[in-house]
Design a protein around this motif. Structure first.
Motif, PDB file in Angstrom:
ATOM      1  N   ARG A   1      -1.760  12.350   6.770  1.00  0.00           N
ATOM      2  CA  ARG A   1      -2.524  11.100   6.791  1.00  0.00           C
ATOM      3  C   ARG A   1      -1.583  10.154   7.205  1.00  0.00           C
ATOM      4  O   ARG A   1      -0.441   9.819   6.805  1.00  0.00           O
ATOM      5  CB  ARG A   1      -3.066  11.102   5.339  1.00  0.00           C
ATOM      6  CG  ARG A   1      -4.057  12.048   4.886  1.00  0.00           C
ATOM      7  CD  ARG A   1      -4.156  11.805   3.442  1.00  0.00           C
ATOM      8  NE  ARG A   1      -5.134  10.593   3.259  1.00  0.00           N
ATOM      9  CZ  ARG A   1      -5.339  10.213   2.273  1.00  0.00           C
ATOM     10  NH1 ARG A   1      -4.766  10.616   0.863  1.00  0.00           N
ATOM     11  NH2 ARG A   1      -6.074   9.054   1.875  1.00  0.00           N
TER      12      ARG A   1
ATOM     13  N   LEU B   1       1.757  10.124   5.224  1.00  0.00           N
ATOM     14  CA  LEU B   1       2.185  11.138   4.165  1.00  0.00           C
ATOM     15  C   LEU B   1       2.049  12.256   4.968  1.00  0.00           C
ATOM     16  O   LEU B   1       1.047  12.765   5.764  1.00  0.00           O
ATOM     17  CB  LEU B   1       0.837  11.102   3.060  1.00  0.00           C
ATOM     18  CG  LEU B   1       0.634   9.908   2.285  1.00  0.00           C
ATOM     19  CD1 LEU B   1      -0.684   9.984   1.457  1.00  0.00           C
ATOM     20  CD2 LEU B   1       1.895   9.469   1.550  1.00  0.00           C
TER      21      LEU B   1
ATOM     22  N   GLU C   1       2.182   1.733  -3.681  1.00  0.00           N
ATOM     23  CA  GLU C   1       0.925   2.175  -4.320  1.00  0.00           C
ATOM     24  C   GLU C   1       0.856   3.719  -4.063  1.00  0.00           C
ATOM     25  O   GLU C   1       0.589   4.283  -5.288  1.00  0.00           O
ATOM     26  CB  GLU C   1      -0.078   1.243  -4.182  1.00  0.00           C
ATOM     27  CG  GLU C   1       0.087  -0.326  -4.681  1.00  0.00           C
ATOM     28  CD  GLU C   1      -0.834  -1.180  -4.096  1.00  0.00           C
ATOM     29  OE1 GLU C   1      -0.896  -2.299  -4.476  1.00  0.00           O
ATOM     30  OE2 GLU C   1      -1.780  -0.715  -3.123  1.00  0.00           O
ATOM     31  N   MET C   2       0.566   4.073  -3.022  1.00  0.00           N
ATOM     32  CA  MET C   2       0.285   5.353  -2.582  1.00  0.00           C
ATOM     33  C   MET C   2       1.404   6.398  -2.998  1.00  0.00           C
ATOM     34  O   MET C   2       0.805   7.340  -3.573  1.00  0.00           O
ATOM     35  CB  MET C   2       0.252   5.542  -0.919  1.00  0.00           C
ATOM     36  CG  MET C   2      -0.205   6.791  -0.540  1.00  0.00           C
ATOM     37  SD  MET C   2      -1.929   6.788  -0.715  1.00  0.00           S
ATOM     38  CE  MET C   2      -2.631   5.628   0.515  1.00  0.00           C
TER      39      MET C   2
ATOM     40  N   GLY D   1       0.525  10.528  -4.629  1.00  0.00           N
ATOM     41  CA  GLY D   1       0.203  10.829  -3.190  1.00  0.00           C
ATOM     42  C   GLY D   1       0.999  12.050  -2.760  1.00  0.00           C
ATOM     43  O   GLY D   1       0.703  12.843  -1.960  1.00  0.00           O
TER      44      GLY D   1
ATOM     45  N   PHE E   1      -1.600   5.636   7.981  1.00  0.00           N
ATOM     46  CA  PHE E   1      -2.163   4.634   7.775  1.00  0.00           C
ATOM     47  C   PHE E   1      -1.701   3.411   8.142  1.00  0.00           C
ATOM     48  O   PHE E   1      -0.420   3.577   8.704  1.00  0.00           O
ATOM     49  CB  PHE E   1      -1.801   4.231   6.017  1.00  0.00           C
ATOM     50  CG  PHE E   1      -2.391   5.349   5.076  1.00  0.00           C
ATOM     51  CD1 PHE E   1      -3.664   5.437   4.698  1.00  0.00           C
ATOM     52  CD2 PHE E   1      -1.617   6.718   4.920  1.00  0.00           C
ATOM     53  CE1 PHE E   1      -4.287   6.300   3.845  1.00  0.00           C
ATOM     54  CE2 PHE E   1      -2.270   7.688   4.045  1.00  0.00           C
ATOM     55  CZ  PHE E   1      -3.566   7.668   3.294  1.00  0.00           C
TER      56      PHE E   1
ATOM     57  N   SER F   1       1.207   6.407  -6.921  1.00  0.00           N
ATOM     58  CA  SER F   1       0.051   7.078  -7.618  1.00  0.00           C
ATOM     59  C   SER F   1      -0.068   8.478  -7.420  1.00  0.00           C
ATOM     60  O   SER F   1      -1.363   9.007  -7.775  1.00  0.00           O
ATOM     61  CB  SER F   1      -1.171   6.150  -6.908  1.00  0.00           C
ATOM     62  OG  SER F   1      -1.192   6.652  -5.579  1.00  0.00           O
TER      63      SER F   1
ATOM     64  N   LEU G   1       6.588  10.719   2.115  1.00  0.00           N
ATOM     65  CA  LEU G   1       5.909   9.629   2.601  1.00  0.00           C
ATOM     66  C   LEU G   1       7.016   9.228   3.679  1.00  0.00           C
ATOM     67  O   LEU G   1       8.174   8.921   3.304  1.00  0.00           O
ATOM     68  CB  LEU G   1       5.951   8.583   1.515  1.00  0.00           C
ATOM     69  CG  LEU G   1       4.987   7.412   2.244  1.00  0.00           C
ATOM     70  CD1 LEU G   1       4.145   6.935   0.894  1.00  0.00           C
ATOM     71  CD2 LEU G   1       5.716   6.280   2.778  1.00  0.00           C
TER      72      LEU G   1
ATOM     73  N   ARG H   1       0.716  -1.211   0.165  1.00  0.00           N
ATOM     74  CA  ARG H   1       0.063   0.030  -0.029  1.00  0.00           C
ATOM     75  C   ARG H   1       0.987   1.376  -0.141  1.00  0.00           C
ATOM     76  O   ARG H   1       0.575   2.256  -0.577  1.00  0.00           O
ATOM     77  CB  ARG H   1      -0.733   0.096   1.222  1.00  0.00           C
ATOM     78  CG  ARG H   1      -1.923  -1.240   1.289  1.00  0.00           C
ATOM     79  CD  ARG H   1      -3.123  -0.947  -0.024  1.00  0.00           C
ATOM     80  NE  ARG H   1      -4.078  -2.197   0.135  1.00  0.00           N
ATOM     81  CZ  ARG H   1      -3.813  -3.150  -0.679  1.00  0.00           C
ATOM     82  NH1 ARG H   1      -2.633  -3.340  -1.527  1.00  0.00           N
ATOM     83  NH2 ARG H   1      -4.723  -4.265  -0.745  1.00  0.00           N
TER      84      ARG H   1
END
Length: 444
Positions: free
Chosen positions: A391, A382, A261-262, A267, A393, A265, A368, A258
């Motif tokens: 954010r 993030l 991917e974040m 982010g 996760f 993509s 990140l 994840r």
């Protein structure tokens, strides 16, 4: 009347399950069997469960051993069931030894010894979905894999082999496995698939022997110490139509995937830098012994994995600084630097130097951050210029994480896929080649 209760998933019901139920039933007059629900299996980290709940219940009923079947749906239900059904004995496999001692306040607790020496044929379910796994090696990784295998449905440890006979006997006795095999050839022949956790320098010979025997192979990282050997093994596996997977566990964690991917993509905007560090202090053992020990061979796969997953394999140039012990020549600290067309990256490893083991991915809009130990990725954040946008996760995983690489291996075999996109052969090969170059660099 003596009432006995036991619990399990009972996926792909096989001879080992049947024998355990027989021994539980022999303890009393009535046997109640608790079958875990699909949702509870997911909650407690049981992976790759093949049969749905109704099928698993039907399979248990078909044994004729259960006088009553209940569905276990939540943590703590065992106490409720023991009191509700006036249970006298709680029985469970000895791989859970000590875990359920607290139930001794409610009834007698009996840990049933696991069945040793069941053959590959006996292990298979009627659906032919049970995988008999042989292990080569008897060290720390082998021990962890045995424990974690109990949490992966559809796989059973057949036994192990190690050149260190005393270590093999000790681990087999501790984990209640069959008598150790007398040779690698024996464990390979008797198993459906092989997990190789021997010293790094032996991975190639064992993997090649297993692949040539037509066995699916899971190999601890680094898969080999030499790039040409890695290429040969992957090509051989493809030719023989068997799975060859490098057991680089981080690649199979949900949190790590994840995170990648974040980042990829958008982010944090366009990725401009990746800095990954993995250090631990090791003072003795094979990790600090020549010729195969050292920080690069022991830990180098992981930071390079993060870099390659985030930036790809097309770097323009690579350089490294490697510090070695003057007497042994083993690298105790190293930093590999990679330059991409639009980004830079560093991979830092150490066994004689301790540093913050975090992962930072810098982007044009934010960054990140994965805290130490980032290679056990269970959370990341993030972060932005405006901190109100930050954010966090969370993706927790269970125990040491070995179950995730084993689950991916079993999944690939079942699906008939020879590789996994989560850690591709080309990524594995690129990692081995780069580590080999750095390990061969001149002493400083």
């Amino acid at each position: 009347m003596t009432t006995v209760i036991t619990y399990g998933t009972y996926d792909l019901l096989h001879e080992g399950h049947r024998r355990l139920l027989e021994r539980a039933k022999a303890l009393g007059d009535k046997l109640i069997v608790g079958v875990t629900s699909d949702s509870y299996d997911r909650q407690r980290g049981k992976l790759n469960v093949h049969d749905k709940l109704l099928q698993r219940v039907a399979n248990v009923r078909a044994t004729g051993l259960a006088d009553e079947i209940v569905v276990e749906e939540y943590e703590g239900q065992k106490i409720h069931d023991i009191e509700k059904y006036d249970v006298d004995i709680f029985a469970i496999g000895s791989d859970w030894r000590g875990k359920f001692d607290y139930l001794g306040d409610y009834c007698e607790v009996v840990y049933l010894e696991r069945t040793k020496g069941i053959s590959s044929t006996q292990l298979r379910s009627v659906e032919d979905g049970m995988l008999a796994l042989g292990i080569i090696g008897a060290g720390r990784s082998a021990r962890r894999m045995v424990k974690e295998s109990w949490r992966v449905s559809g796989v059973q440890i057949l036994g192990l082999y190690s050149r260190d006979i005393e270590q093999a006997l000790e681990l087999s006795q501790e984990m209640e496995l069959a008598q150790p095999a007398s040779s690698a050839q024996q464990i390979i022949e008797e198993s459906d698939a092989v997990y190789i956790a021997s010293p790094h320098g032996t991975h190639y010979e064992y993997a090649k022997e297993a692949i040539e025997a037509g066995k699916d192979v899971l190999v601890e990282n680094p898969i080999t110490l030499h790039g040409d050997e890695a290429v040969e093994l992957y090509n051989l596996a493809k030719d023989r139509g068997v799975v060859l997977l490098e057991a680089a566990k981080t690649a199979y964690f949900t949190g790590f995937r994840r995170m990648v991917e974040m980042a990829r993509s958008g982010g944090i905007g366009k990725i401009k830098a990746v800095d990954a560090t993995f250090t631990k202090l090791i003072h003795d053992g094979r990790e600090v012994e020549a010729p195969d020990g050292g920080a690069l061979s022991e830990m180098g796969t992981y930071p390079l994995m993060a870099i390659f997953k985030l930036l790809g394999l097309e770097y323009e140039s690579a350089s490294w600084d490697v510090f070695r012990e003057s007497e042994s020549g083993v690298d105790t600290f190293a930093r590999i630097s990679l330059k991409y067309p639009h980004a830079i990256a560093t991979a830092t490893v150490g066994i004689g130097v301790k540093s913050e083991g975090d992962l930072v991915v810098s982007g044009t809009q934010g960054y990140l951050y994965v805290p130490a130990p980032w290679w056990l990725t269970d959370n990341f954040e993030l972060r932005y210029e405006d901190t109100r946008r930050n954010r966090h996760f969370f993706y927790p995983f269970e125990d040491s994480g070995y179950r995730y690489e084993l689950a991916e291996f079993v999944k690939a075999i079942r699906a008939g896929k020879l590789t996994s996109f989560k850690w591709k052969p080309e990524e594995s090969i690129a990692t081995v080649k780069l580590l080999e170059q750095a390990r061969k660099s001149d002493l400083l």
